[in-house]
Scaffold this motif. Structure first.
Motif, PDB file in Angstrom:
ATOM      1  N   THR A 155       0.831  -1.205   0.000  1.00  0.00           N
ATOM      2  CA  THR A 155       0.000   0.000   0.000  1.00  0.00           C
ATOM      3  C   THR A 155       0.861   1.248   0.000  1.00  0.00           C
ATOM      4  O   THR A 155       0.626   2.193  -0.774  1.00  0.00           O
ATOM      5  CB  THR A 155      -0.919  -0.001   1.231  1.00  0.00           C
ATOM      6  N   ALA A 156       1.884   1.261   0.861  1.00  0.00           N
ATOM      7  CA  ALA A 156       2.767   2.428   0.929  1.00  0.00           C
ATOM      8  C   ALA A 156       3.474   2.664  -0.402  1.00  0.00           C
ATOM      9  O   ALA A 156       3.639   3.811  -0.840  1.00  0.00           O
ATOM     10  CB  ALA A 156       3.780   2.231   2.059  1.00  0.00           C
ATOM     11  N   THR A 157       3.871   1.587  -1.057  1.00  0.00           N
ATOM     12  CA  THR A 157       4.530   1.711  -2.360  1.00  0.00           C
ATOM     13  C   THR A 157       3.602   2.350  -3.384  1.00  0.00           C
ATOM     14  O   THR A 157       3.980   3.262  -4.128  1.00  0.00           O
ATOM     15  CB  THR A 157       4.992   0.336  -2.862  1.00  0.00           C
ATOM     16  N   LEU A 158       2.353   1.869  -3.430  1.00  0.00           N
ATOM     17  CA  LEU A 158       1.407   2.415  -4.399  1.00  0.00           C
ATOM     18  C   LEU A 158       1.077   3.869  -4.086  1.00  0.00           C
ATOM     19  O   LEU A 158       0.922   4.686  -5.008  1.00  0.00           O
ATOM     20  CB  LEU A 158       0.134   1.567  -4.426  1.00  0.00           C
ATOM     21  N   VAL A 159       0.980   4.225  -2.804  1.00  0.00           N
ATOM     22  CA  VAL A 159       0.734   5.612  -2.423  1.00  0.00           C
ATOM     23  C   VAL A 159       1.855   6.510  -2.932  1.00  0.00           C
ATOM     24  O   VAL A 159       1.616   7.635  -3.382  1.00  0.00           O
ATOM     25  CB  VAL A 159       0.574   5.724  -0.896  1.00  0.00           C
ATOM     26  N   ASP A 160       3.080   6.019  -2.881  1.00  0.00           N
ATOM     27  CA  ASP A 160       4.207   6.802  -3.388  1.00  0.00           C
ATOM     28  C   ASP A 160       4.145   6.941  -4.909  1.00  0.00           C
ATOM     29  O   ASP A 160       4.482   7.990  -5.462  1.00  0.00           O
ATOM     30  CB  ASP A 160       5.521   6.146  -2.971  1.00  0.00           C
ATOM     31  N   LEU A 161       3.709   5.892  -5.594  1.00  0.00           N
ATOM     32  CA  LEU A 161       3.626   5.925  -7.051  1.00  0.00           C
ATOM     33  C   LEU A 161       2.437   6.758  -7.547  1.00  0.00           C
ATOM     34  O   LEU A 161       2.499   7.336  -8.631  1.00  0.00           O
ATOM     35  CB  LEU A 161       3.497   4.497  -7.596  1.00  0.00           C
ATOM     36  N   ALA A 162       1.355   6.792  -6.763  1.00  0.00           N
ATOM     37  CA  ALA A 162       0.137   7.491  -7.178  1.00  0.00           C
ATOM     38  C   ALA A 162      -0.414   8.294  -6.007  1.00  0.00           C
ATOM     39  O   ALA A 162      -1.485   7.999  -5.479  1.00  0.00           O
ATOM     40  CB  ALA A 162      -0.901   6.491  -7.687  1.00  0.00           C
ATOM     41  N   PRO A 163       0.308   9.313  -5.553  1.00  0.00           N
ATOM     42  CA  PRO A 163      -0.136  10.055  -4.370  1.00  0.00           C
ATOM     43  C   PRO A 163      -1.506  10.679  -4.552  1.00  0.00           C
ATOM     44  O   PRO A 163      -1.812  11.242  -5.606  1.00  0.00           O
ATOM     45  CB  PRO A 163       0.960  11.124  -4.210  1.00  0.00           C
ATOM     46  N   GLY A 164      -2.326  10.537  -3.506  1.00  0.00           N
ATOM     47  CA  GLY A 164      -3.663  11.108  -3.523  1.00  0.00           C
ATOM     48  C   GLY A 164      -4.676  10.337  -4.324  1.00  0.00           C
ATOM     49  O   GLY A 164      -5.847  10.747  -4.417  1.00  0.00           O
ATOM     50  N   ARG A 165      -4.272   9.213  -4.901  1.00  0.00           N
ATOM     51  CA  ARG A 165      -5.185   8.472  -5.780  1.00  0.00           C
ATOM     52  C   ARG A 165      -5.553   7.089  -5.249  1.00  0.00           C
ATOM     53  O   ARG A 165      -6.332   6.378  -5.885  1.00  0.00           O
ATOM     54  CB  ARG A 165      -4.545   8.296  -7.162  1.00  0.00           C
ATOM     55  N   VAL A 166      -5.015   6.675  -4.112  1.00  0.00           N
ATOM     56  CA  VAL A 166      -5.135   5.286  -3.676  1.00  0.00           C
ATOM     57  C   VAL A 166      -6.225   5.117  -2.623  1.00  0.00           C
ATOM     58  O   VAL A 166      -6.352   5.919  -1.691  1.00  0.00           O
ATOM     59  CB  VAL A 166      -3.792   4.781  -3.113  1.00  0.00           C
ATOM     60  N   ALA A 167      -7.016   4.084  -2.782  1.00  0.00           N
ATOM     61  CA  ALA A 167      -7.938   3.600  -1.759  1.00  0.00           C
ATOM     62  C   ALA A 167      -7.817   2.083  -1.748  1.00  0.00           C
ATOM     63  O   ALA A 167      -7.488   1.465  -2.762  1.00  0.00           O
ATOM     64  CB  ALA A 167      -9.373   4.023  -2.044  1.00  0.00           C
ATOM     65  N   VAL A 168      -8.071   1.476  -0.602  1.00  0.00           N
ATOM     66  CA  VAL A 168      -7.911   0.032  -0.448  1.00  0.00           C
ATOM     67  C   VAL A 168      -9.195  -0.548   0.133  1.00  0.00           C
ATOM     68  O   VAL A 168      -9.736  -0.024   1.108  1.00  0.00           O
ATOM     69  CB  VAL A 168      -6.720  -0.295   0.483  1.00  0.00           C
ATOM     70  N   ALA A 169      -9.688  -1.612  -0.487  1.00  0.00           N
ATOM     71  CA  ALA A 169     -10.882  -2.289   0.020  1.00  0.00           C
ATOM     72  C   ALA A 169     -10.533  -3.713   0.416  1.00  0.00           C
ATOM     73  O   ALA A 169      -9.701  -4.367  -0.213  1.00  0.00           O
ATOM     74  CB  ALA A 169     -11.994  -2.291  -1.031  1.00  0.00           C
ATOM     75  N   PHE A 170     -11.166  -4.191   1.487  1.00  0.00           N
ATOM     76  CA  PHE A 170     -10.964  -5.543   1.991  1.00  0.00           C
ATOM     77  C   PHE A 170     -12.285  -6.300   1.998  1.00  0.00           C
ATOM     78  O   PHE A 170     -13.353  -5.719   2.224  1.00  0.00           O
ATOM     79  CB  PHE A 170     -10.425  -5.510   3.430  1.00  0.00           C
ATOM     80  N   GLY A 171     -12.207  -7.622   1.767  1.00  0.00           N
ATOM     81  CA  GLY A 171     -13.383  -8.482   1.857  1.00  0.00           C
ATOM     82  C   GLY A 171     -13.002  -9.828   2.448  1.00  0.00           C
ATOM     83  O   GLY A 171     -11.818 -10.174   2.551  1.00  0.00           O
ATOM     84  N   THR A 172     -14.005 -10.599   2.813  1.00  0.00           N
ATOM     85  CA  THR A 172     -13.750 -11.890   3.463  1.00  0.00           C
ATOM     86  C   THR A 172     -13.411 -12.992   2.481  1.00  0.00           C
ATOM     87  O   THR A 172     -13.016 -14.081   2.892  1.00  0.00           O
ATOM     88  CB  THR A 172     -14.965 -12.322   4.299  1.00  0.00           C
ATOM     89  N   GLY A 173     -13.552 -12.730   1.173  1.00  0.00           N
ATOM     90  CA  GLY A 173     -13.094 -13.699   0.191  1.00  0.00           C
ATOM     91  C   GLY A 173     -14.199 -14.505  -0.447  1.00  0.00           C
ATOM     92  O   GLY A 173     -14.739 -15.413   0.159  1.00  0.00           O
ATOM     93  N   PHE A 174     -14.568 -14.162  -1.684  1.00  0.00           N
ATOM     94  CA  PHE A 174     -15.490 -14.997  -2.463  1.00  0.00           C
ATOM     95  C   PHE A 174     -14.629 -15.823  -3.416  1.00  0.00           C
ATOM     96  O   PHE A 174     -14.123 -16.874  -3.045  1.00  0.00           O
ATOM     97  CB  PHE A 174     -16.512 -14.133  -3.196  1.00  0.00           C
ATOM     98  N   THR A 175     -14.371 -15.305  -4.610  1.00  0.00           N
ATOM     99  CA  THR A 175     -13.501 -16.050  -5.520  1.00  0.00           C
ATOM    100  C   THR A 175     -12.094 -16.190  -4.957  1.00  0.00           C
ATOM    101  O   THR A 175     -11.437 -17.215  -5.136  1.00  0.00           O
ATOM    102  CB  THR A 175     -13.427 -15.348  -6.883  1.00  0.00           C
ATOM    103  N   GLY A 176     -11.591 -15.140  -4.283  1.00  0.00           N
ATOM    104  CA  GLY A 176     -10.235 -15.157  -3.776  1.00  0.00           C
ATOM    105  C   GLY A 176      -9.948 -16.280  -2.797  1.00  0.00           C
ATOM    106  O   GLY A 176      -8.793 -16.638  -2.583  1.00  0.00           O
ATOM    107  N   ARG A 177     -10.979 -16.870  -2.177  1.00  0.00           N
ATOM    108  CA  ARG A 177     -10.790 -18.011  -1.275  1.00  0.00           C
ATOM    109  C   ARG A 177     -11.551 -19.245  -1.751  1.00  0.00           C
ATOM    110  O   ARG A 177     -11.019 -20.354  -1.776  1.00  0.00           O
ATOM    111  CB  ARG A 177     -11.241 -17.643   0.146  1.00  0.00           C
ATOM    112  N   ARG A 178     -12.821 -19.058  -2.130  1.00  0.00           N
ATOM    113  CA  ARG A 178     -13.652 -20.220  -2.450  1.00  0.00           C
ATOM    114  C   ARG A 178     -13.167 -20.957  -3.689  1.00  0.00           C
ATOM    115  O   ARG A 178     -13.344 -22.164  -3.802  1.00  0.00           O
ATOM    116  CB  ARG A 178     -15.115 -19.794  -2.601  1.00  0.00           C
TER     117      ARG A 178
END
Length: 329
Positions: A75-98
């Motif tokens: 996240t910190a790396t992306l913030v440095d590459l794209a300052p002011g443009r980053v947001a991060v979303a989290f989920g419990t996992g549908f395709t990413g786990r199932r």
């Protein structure tokens, strides 16, 4: 309402995001699905280098796929590459786990993970898995802490709503519209579909290719959350289950999630041919430009502040152009 886009991470995604920026989309969200996709953080870094304005972020990260320190550093790396443009979303996992045979993570785990992740970005010493740790990046290795970035939480029920209120800056929604959307000032809603020509049938080749992958989520979700009986209750559901049940019981999740959000798999094609295509207008935001705009307006009335459209099919640019024109007409 903002109009954003999403992509099931592919090698073409950095270029697709650049196209979306040129068309005027507000933000691009990229899926964290390593069983079928390139790395989400590498993809976003490449997109940052090819764009100047569009917002960027993973939507959604699945906590168990990475240590919180790994996601904090990325996240910190992306913030440095794209300052002011980053947001991060989290989920419990549908395709990413199932799709790998796991169930969703618990909300207790999600809460602990988000507290650790947030603390790391703030420069705090946190405890994870019985050890004390802190981001120790020297100058030039990451932005100085605190690294402030909006965090959204994907939630549908009361447990997730509680975590989102306590640890999130907004709610990331998809598939269902929870009744607590109005409690949040920032609510991206991920959707699929396609804009149909005036006389185009809902079972046309274009409708199948561009709207079908989103339509198929009705079967994938019904199977994962309701089991075979829930699928068989859907139009074409018997044909879908007949294909899935040809796979060994301990590998059926592979048959279910193959092509997920990208293309129709064998079971999906069987269900479509057996009449399941009649669900396309209800399972996705598909229809004439006027019908698509009406659906977008309805989502806004329900509390959605940002529609997030994932294009499918062979012509990404055209799908992005047509949806944006319909949603903003």
């Amino acid at each position: 309402m903002d109009v954003s886009c999403a992509f099931p991470t592919a090698l073409s995604t950095p270029d697709d995001i650049a196209v979306a920026e040129g068309l005027g989309y507000s933000r691009a969200w990229v899926y964290d699905t390593p069983q079928q996709s390139p790395d989400v953080w590498m993809t976003l870094a490449l997109a940052a280098e090819r764009t100047e304005r569009i917002g960027l972020g993973p939507g959604v990260l699945v906590p168990t796929l990475r240590h919180p320190m790994v996601n904090a550093a990325a996240t910190a790396t992306l913030v440095d590459l794209a300052p002011g443009r980053v947001a991060v979303a989290f989920g419990t996992g549908f395709t990413g786990r199932r799709a790998m045979g796991y169930r969703a993570v618990t909300w207790a785990f999600m809460e602990s993970y988000l507290r650790a992740y947030r603390g790391l970005l703030q420069g705090e010493v946190v405890e994870w898995e019985g050890a004390r740790m802190q981001m120790l990046h020297p100058d030039g290795h990451a932005p100085a802490r605190p690294v402030d970035v909006p965090i959204l939480v994907g939630a549908l029920g009361p447990k997730g709503n509680k975590v989102a209120h306590e640890l999130g800056d907004g709610l990331f929604a998809t598939l269902q519209v929870p009744d607590f959307l109005h409690e949040y000032s920032w609510v991206p809603f991920l959707l699929w579909g396609t804009v149909l020509d005036g006389a185009e049938a809902a079972d046309s080749g274009h409708a199948r290719d561009a709207g079908g992958p989103g339509w198929a989520l009705a079967y994938h979700g019904a199977y994962e959350f309701g089991g075979p009986d829930a699928v068989r209750a859907l139009p074409g559901g018997d044909a879908w289950m007949d294909v899935v049940e040809q796979a060994p019981a301990d590998e059926r999740h592979l048959a279910v999630h193959a092509g997920h959000c990208v293309e129709l798999n064998d079971a999906d094609r069987a269900a479509w041919a057996a009449g399941g295509h009649v669900m396309l207008p209800d399972a996705t935001v598909s229809g004439t430009p006027e019908e698509v705009r009406r659906r977008v307006d309805e989502l806004g009335e329900q509390g959605v502040t940002e529609v997030v459209y994932q294009p499918c099919g062979p012509d990404t640019r055209t799908e992005l152009e047509r949806f944006l024109a319909a949603a903003t007409s």
